[in-house]
Design a protein around this motif. Structure first.
Motif, PDB file in Angstrom:
ATOM      1  N   LEU A 398      44.150 -33.569  34.977  1.00 31.71           N
ATOM      2  CA  LEU A 398      44.718 -32.258  35.293  1.00 31.71           C
ATOM      3  C   LEU A 398      45.271 -32.196  36.708  1.00 31.71           C
ATOM      4  CD1 LEU A 398      42.049 -29.868  33.699  1.00 31.71           C
ATOM      5  CD2 LEU A 398      44.288 -30.483  32.767  1.00 31.71           C
ATOM      6  N   GLY A 399      44.988 -33.207  37.511  1.00 33.10           N
ATOM      7  CA  GLY A 399      45.442 -33.208  38.896  1.00 33.10           C
ATOM      8  C   GLY A 399      46.955 -33.201  39.011  1.00 33.10           C
ATOM      9  N   THR A 400      47.440 -32.589  40.056  1.00 30.49           N
ATOM     10  CA  THR A 400      48.892 -32.427  40.230  1.00 30.49           C
ATOM     11  C   THR A 400      49.616 -33.746  40.483  1.00 30.49           C
ATOM     12  OG1 THR A 400      48.513 -31.960  42.580  1.00 30.49           O
ATOM     13  CG2 THR A 400      48.659 -30.069  41.081  1.00 30.49           C
ATOM     14  N   GLU A 401      48.864 -34.814  40.756  1.00 29.17           N
ATOM     15  CA  GLU A 401      49.519 -36.108  40.951  1.00 29.17           C
ATOM     16  C   GLU A 401      49.997 -36.714  39.626  1.00 29.17           C
ATOM     17  OE1 GLU A 401      45.095 -36.945  40.430  1.00 29.17           O
ATOM     18  OE2 GLU A 401      46.385 -35.444  41.396  1.00 29.17           O
ATOM     19  N   HIS A 402      49.549 -36.132  38.502  1.00 28.18           N
ATOM     20  CA  HIS A 402      49.943 -36.629  37.189  1.00 28.18           C
ATOM     21  C   HIS A 402      51.191 -35.891  36.698  1.00 28.18           C
ATOM     22  CE1 HIS A 402      46.394 -39.136  36.534  1.00 28.18           C
ATOM     23  NE2 HIS A 402      45.669 -38.162  37.069  1.00 28.18           N
ATOM     24  N   PRO A 403      51.974 -36.549  35.851  1.00 27.70           N
ATOM     25  CA  PRO A 403      53.168 -35.874  35.303  1.00 27.70           C
ATOM     26  C   PRO A 403      52.778 -34.658  34.464  1.00 27.70           C
ATOM     27  CG  PRO A 403      53.260 -38.250  34.916  1.00 27.70           C
ATOM     28  CD  PRO A 403      51.882 -37.947  35.424  1.00 27.70           C
ATOM     29  N   ARG A 404      53.747 -33.782  34.288  1.00 26.98           N
ATOM     30  CA  ARG A 404      53.526 -32.541  33.553  1.00 26.98           C
ATOM     31  C   ARG A 404      52.975 -32.790  32.159  1.00 26.98           C
ATOM     32  NH1 ARG A 404      56.490 -30.112  29.592  1.00 26.98           N
ATOM     33  NH2 ARG A 404      56.402 -27.824  29.427  1.00 26.98           N
ATOM     34  N   HIS A 405      53.592 -33.714  31.393  1.00 28.93           N
ATOM     35  CA  HIS A 405      53.169 -33.905  30.007  1.00 28.93           C
ATOM     36  C   HIS A 405      51.765 -34.480  29.911  1.00 28.93           C
ATOM     37  CE1 HIS A 405      55.015 -37.797  31.110  1.00 28.93           C
ATOM     38  NE2 HIS A 405      54.177 -38.341  30.246  1.00 28.93           N
ATOM     39  N   VAL A 406      51.358 -35.248  30.917  1.00 28.83           N
ATOM     40  CA  VAL A 406      49.987 -35.779  30.929  1.00 28.83           C
ATOM     41  C   VAL A 406      48.987 -34.645  31.170  1.00 28.83           C
ATOM     42  CG1 VAL A 406      48.379 -37.309  32.139  1.00 28.83           C
ATOM     43  CG2 VAL A 406      50.728 -38.069  31.661  1.00 28.83           C
ATOM     44  N   ARG A 407      49.290 -33.778  32.101  1.00 25.70           N
ATOM     45  CA  ARG A 407      48.391 -32.665  32.411  1.00 25.70           C
ATOM     46  C   ARG A 407      48.267 -31.699  31.227  1.00 25.70           C
ATOM     47  NH1 ARG A 407      50.267 -29.466  37.111  1.00 25.70           N
ATOM     48  NH2 ARG A 407      48.058 -28.969  37.446  1.00 25.70           N
ATOM     49  N   VAL A 408      49.424 -31.382  30.595  1.00 30.83           N
ATOM     50  CA  VAL A 408      49.402 -30.470  29.449  1.00 30.83           C
ATOM     51  C   VAL A 408      48.615 -31.077  28.293  1.00 30.83           C
ATOM     52  CG1 VAL A 408      50.834 -29.356  27.687  1.00 30.83           C
ATOM     53  CG2 VAL A 408      51.539 -29.293  30.090  1.00 30.83           C
ATOM     54  N   GLY A 409      48.805 -32.367  28.038  1.00 30.94           N
ATOM     55  CA  GLY A 409      48.071 -33.025  26.964  1.00 30.94           C
ATOM     56  C   GLY A 409      46.578 -33.045  27.225  1.00 30.94           C
TER      57      GLY A 409
END
Length: 447
Positions: A398-409
């Motif tokens: 969930l960290g902001t260093e991850h891409p959007r689609h990774v965080r949403v998934g």
């Protein structure tokens, strides 16, 4: 009541001709006028004519029911606007009398009133609807293309009413037996329901050649008409059928039309051409291709295995293999989860889900895939196994260093997992810069 319909009823009561009162091509305008006249009779009865000519009394009303206002000194015949108002009147005795008057009109004078007659075919009162059906039955055969084109949308609009099916049956019978120009006019009508009915009857009548049905199926924007015309085209396919019928179907951007075309390859005796559609993007088309090949003794599973091990793997091949293969094919699909093409990786994950061959530990790394489609498929595959998911690893994603689609998934999987800490996680994201995470967090907190 819509102000537009009320204004139309008022103009009609003032003597404006029916064609200048409403948009006669709009079925809603006719049904709206019918309701508006009733409302005028209730709220502003002085607006309407007295209908002194309406002397029919076939109804048995309660003794205290008020009779229509009569002025026996007026013996003239009602004009068009007055007769149209009477066909919509709330008093059934006036509607009945209007139908009897309409039955005596010359055909050119009756045609503009036929949509209101069609509405009366669904009237709650039997002494109104039966004469209306008799009148419509007698008028339809000679109504002509334009009159039927105006009438058809109204009939189909009221067909859903309790007594509305009779008028629809009359319309269908007319279109089945009418001259070609009547059906042709209905086929190009703007009203969607009319076009659908006309195309169904065109298929029944074999009105078009298979080539024309195929072209219509490939080009028409309405999915129902696509199906109808595709069926019409396929019905005419045989061993002698050429590309002029099959190619428009097979090249259509619409999956249902392509599926019909692939199925038609069997009737045309050209099953080998179905092999090219084993990797179609549509599961329906792939299933039809497998069906055609099996009908001629070809097992599609080995073909898929060859496609999945070649140098250039079609993106849909892994999923197609899973749809017809065996559990042992999972090993081949796991290898394709590392393929350089994101479409192949995504379909490989989807195929593992189809084969029920999901391994949580091996699939977790794909939640970090750079392709959003791969992550979506990984989330879908992991969702049934949320109790075995490492929650700490999901929260880390969930960290902001991850891409959007990774965080949403990752958040979707956390929501599916549940647990006592989920609300805390959601609260931490309600002010996130990512709109989808914010929206999903608020949705979870409100649930």
């Amino acid at each position: 009541m819509d102000d537009t319909h009320t204004a139309a009823a008022t103009r009609l009561a003032g003597g404006t001709p029916l064609a200048s009162t409403i948009d006669t091509s709009d079925a809603a305008a006719w049904t709206g006028l019918d309701l508006a006249v009733r409302e005028l009779a209730r709220t502003r009865p002085s607006t309407l004519p007295t209908h002194a000519w309406a002397t029919g009394r076939r109804f048995r009303w309660p003794r205290d029911a008020p009779l229509p206002r009569l002025d026996l000194s007026r013996r003239r015949e009602p004009d068009g606007p007055e007769l149209a108002l009477a066909l919509c009147h709330p008093d059934g005795r006036i509607r009945e009398a209007a139908l009897r008057r309409a039955a005596g009109l010359p055909a050119p004078d009756l045609r503009p009133l036929l949509p209101l007659v069609a509405i009366r075919c669904a009237d709650w009162a039997e002494p109104v609807r039966e004469p209306a059906r008799d009148l419509l039955r007698a008028a339809l055969p000679g109504a002509g293309p334009e009159a039927v084109a105006v009438l058809a949308p109204v009939v189909l609009r009221v067909a859903g009413r309790r007594h509305g099916e009779a008028a629809r049956n009359l319309l269908e019978a007319t279109l089945r037996e009418s001259p070609v120009p009547v059906l042709e006019t209905a086929l190009v009508r703007d009203d969607r329901a009319t076009r659908r009915l006309a195309h169904r009857i065109a298929v029944e009548r074999r009105h078009f050649s298979p080539e024309r049905f195929a072209a219509a199926a490939a080009a028409d924007p309405d999915v129902v008409i696509q199906d109808i015309c595709a069926d019409g085209a396929v019905a005419g396919v045989g061993p002698e059928t050429g590309d002029e019928v099959l190619l428009p179907l097979l090249r259509s951007p619409h999956s249902r039309v392509r599926a019909a075309g692939v199925t038609a390859l069997r009737r045309a005796g050209r099953p080998g051409e179905a092999e090219a559609f084993l990797t179609d993007r549509s599961s329906m088309v792939r299933a039809c291709a497998r069906y055609v090949l099996r009908q001629y003794g070809t097992d599609p599973a080995p073909l898929y295995r060859t496609l999945c091990t070649g140098g250039s793997v079609p993106p849909a091949a892994p999923l197609g293999l899973a749809e017809c293969g065996a559990r042992e094919d999972a090993a081949l699909l796991w290898g394709l989860t590392e393929h350089p093409h994101p479409g192949v990786r995504a379909r490989a994950v989807a195929g593992l889900r189809v084969l029920d061959a999901v391994d949580v530990a091996r699939l977790m790394p794909l939640l970090d895939d750079p392709a959003p489609g791969v992550v979506r498929e990984a989330v879908a595959a992991l969702t049934p196994y949320t109790e075995r998911l490492p929650v700490a690893e999901l929260r880390a994603r969930l960290g902001t260093e991850h891409p959007r689609h990774v965080r949403v998934g990752a958040f979707r999987l956390l929501v599916a997992h549940g647990g006592p800490d989920l609300r805390e996680v959601a609260w931490s994201l309600v002010d996130d810069a990512e709109p989808k995470l914010r929206a999903n967090s608020w949705a979870m907190l409100r649930s």
